[in-house]
Design a protein around this motif. Sequence first.
Motif, PDB file in Angstrom:
ATOM      1  N   SER A  65      21.138 -33.622  36.549  1.00 47.54           N
ATOM      2  CA  SER A  65      21.844 -33.293  35.308  1.00 47.54           C
ATOM      3  C   SER A  65      21.574 -31.874  34.826  1.00 47.54           C
ATOM      4  CB  SER A  65      21.438 -34.273  34.197  1.00 47.54           C
ATOM      5  OG  SER A  65      20.075 -34.065  33.821  1.00 47.54           O
ATOM      6  N   HIS A  66      20.555 -31.219  35.367  1.00 48.31           N
ATOM      7  CA  HIS A  66      20.174 -29.900  34.854  1.00 48.31           C
ATOM      8  C   HIS A  66      20.934 -28.802  35.587  1.00 48.31           C
ATOM      9  CE1 HIS A  66      18.016 -26.856  32.804  1.00 48.31           C
ATOM     10  NE2 HIS A  66      17.213 -26.510  33.798  1.00 48.31           N
ATOM     11  N   ASP A  67      21.795 -28.110  34.860  1.00 50.15           N
ATOM     12  CA  ASP A  67      22.570 -27.005  35.419  1.00 50.15           C
ATOM     13  C   ASP A  67      21.789 -25.721  35.164  1.00 50.15           C
ATOM     14  OD1 ASP A  67      24.390 -25.078  36.158  1.00 50.15           O
ATOM     15  OD2 ASP A  67      26.099 -26.055  35.208  1.00 50.15           O
ATOM     16  N   LEU A  68      20.940 -25.348  36.116  1.00 44.20           N
ATOM     17  CA  LEU A  68      20.042 -24.215  35.931  1.00 44.20           C
ATOM     18  C   LEU A  68      20.809 -22.920  35.680  1.00 44.20           C
ATOM     19  CD1 LEU A  68      17.026 -23.343  35.979  1.00 44.20           C
ATOM     20  CD2 LEU A  68      17.316 -22.911  38.437  1.00 44.20           C
ATOM     21  N   ALA A  69      21.908 -22.740  36.389  1.00 50.21           N
ATOM     22  CA  ALA A  69      22.664 -21.497  36.245  1.00 50.21           C
ATOM     23  C   ALA A  69      23.241 -21.339  34.846  1.00 50.21           C
ATOM     24  CB  ALA A  69      23.784 -21.443  37.284  1.00 50.21           C
ATOM     25  N   ALA A  70      23.641 -22.451  34.221  1.00 53.37           N
ATOM     26  CA  ALA A  70      24.248 -22.391  32.892  1.00 53.37           C
ATOM     27  C   ALA A  70      23.230 -22.477  31.776  1.00 53.37           C
ATOM     28  CB  ALA A  70      25.274 -23.518  32.734  1.00 53.37           C
ATOM     29  N   GLU A 201      17.382 -41.105  29.601  1.00 54.67           N
ATOM     30  CA  GLU A 201      17.296 -40.368  30.857  1.00 54.67           C
ATOM     31  C   GLU A 201      18.035 -41.115  31.958  1.00 54.67           C
ATOM     32  OE1 GLU A 201      13.612 -38.488  33.357  1.00 54.67           O
ATOM     33  OE2 GLU A 201      13.558 -40.658  33.015  1.00 54.67           O
ATOM     34  N   ALA A 202      18.860 -40.402  32.688  1.00 56.28           N
ATOM     35  CA  ALA A 202      19.564 -41.014  33.810  1.00 56.28           C
ATOM     36  C   ALA A 202      18.564 -41.393  34.901  1.00 56.28           C
ATOM     37  CB  ALA A 202      20.603 -40.048  34.365  1.00 56.28           C
ATOM     38  N   PHE A 203      18.809 -42.515  35.555  1.00 57.78           N
ATOM     39  CA  PHE A 203      17.903 -42.948  36.615  1.00 57.78           C
ATOM     40  C   PHE A 203      17.816 -41.908  37.720  1.00 57.78           C
ATOM     41  CE2 PHE A 203      17.285 -45.043  40.752  1.00 57.78           C
ATOM     42  CZ  PHE A 203      15.986 -45.501  40.564  1.00 57.78           C
ATOM     43  N   ASP A 204      18.921 -41.273  38.064  1.00 54.43           N
ATOM     44  CA  ASP A 204      18.911 -40.261  39.119  1.00 54.43           C
ATOM     45  C   ASP A 204      17.986 -39.101  38.763  1.00 54.43           C
ATOM     46  OD1 ASP A 204      20.674 -41.767  40.568  1.00 54.43           O
ATOM     47  OD2 ASP A 204      22.431 -40.539  40.121  1.00 54.43           O
ATOM     48  N   ASP A 205      17.947 -38.733  37.478  1.00 46.97           N
ATOM     49  CA  ASP A 205      17.039 -37.665  37.049  1.00 46.97           C
ATOM     50  C   ASP A 205      15.588 -38.110  37.204  1.00 46.97           C
ATOM     51  OD1 ASP A 205      19.098 -35.983  36.435  1.00 46.97           O
ATOM     52  OD2 ASP A 205      18.812 -36.029  34.266  1.00 46.97           O
ATOM     53  N   PHE A 206      15.304 -39.344  36.794  1.00 46.38           N
ATOM     54  CA  PHE A 206      13.948 -39.879  36.918  1.00 46.38           C
ATOM     55  C   PHE A 206      13.510 -39.917  38.381  1.00 46.38           C
ATOM     56  CE2 PHE A 206      11.398 -43.750  37.771  1.00 46.38           C
ATOM     57  CZ  PHE A 206      10.233 -43.407  37.090  1.00 46.38           C
TER      58      PHE A 206
END
Length: 322
Positions: A65-70, A201-206
């Motif tokens: 979920s984290h868009d580092l560039a943005a 928190e989304a499971f995929d992030d965890f």
Amino acid sequence: MPEEPRPDPASADSLPPLPEGLTTRPLRKTDARAVFELMAEQERLDIGVVSIEESDIVSDWARPSHDLAARSVGVFDGETLVAYAELMGADRADTSVLPSHRGRGIGTWLAHWLQDLGRRVGSTVVGMPVPQGSPGDRLLEELGFHVRWTSWVLKLPEGASIPDRALPEGYVVRTAQPGELRAAHDVLEDAFLEWSVRDREAFDDFEAATTGRPGFEPWNLRVALDGDGAVVGVSLVLVSDNGTTGYVDRLAVRRDQRNRGLAQALLVDSFAQARAHGTSTSELSTDSRTGALGLYERVGMVADQIWVNRGIDLPPTRENAD
């Protein structure tokens, strides 16, 4: 999911000027080492120890979920990263300025950059952790950031151990099995969302930040099971990159299973497992929202560092209000 805005980090008209000669750009995953070195230098001066680890940054940036560039900006003096900021989720910010570049207005620029980004993505507040009484703490106070909560890093004194706590009949604490990962996530999120005001928190992030963390091994995720084999308690215990410290990153017990000694049993197990894997000290952190400080002090842990999370409210822009 709509794509987040990707403005030029230095283009916002509302930002104060940066010192001449400095440049900016969004961060890339290959910048993780440089960010670690920057933060380590700041912590070394402000608190006398380095708490941040490169693995912390890598695992955070692995979240889908984290868009580092943005959501990030690096400030460079030539090829050297001298400051950075990023915004994760709705309100969690992190910043750092190389001590040799303090006093030049860079921290103020970063604070305004974060507020500008927060407004654009619809955040109502932006906050960040800083050591209590540090230059960063004083700067944020001057800029109108208020203390949202206080956090403590607690350590188990060398040679000390947490008293054993017998488990209820039929309960067991052990390494989580692969099929229990989602249940562990549910226990953690249900407990943390009792006091933390944020999206689930989304499971995929965890999964990405846990099992995908550099150095993760299955034994790092501990679970307490009831007599029916259901996951009712969870501890995520990590080993520091230098191998000396066992750190309980997350600890939670299902609401209906509390006051049975499960949290203490998980702590005993977590620190014992960390010692068995070569660590010599044990620590964890908690904050004033949880009410858990007394629990950890009663089992012999001692506060070693104090941090505050300072935040600032963001009135909606006309565009977001509409």
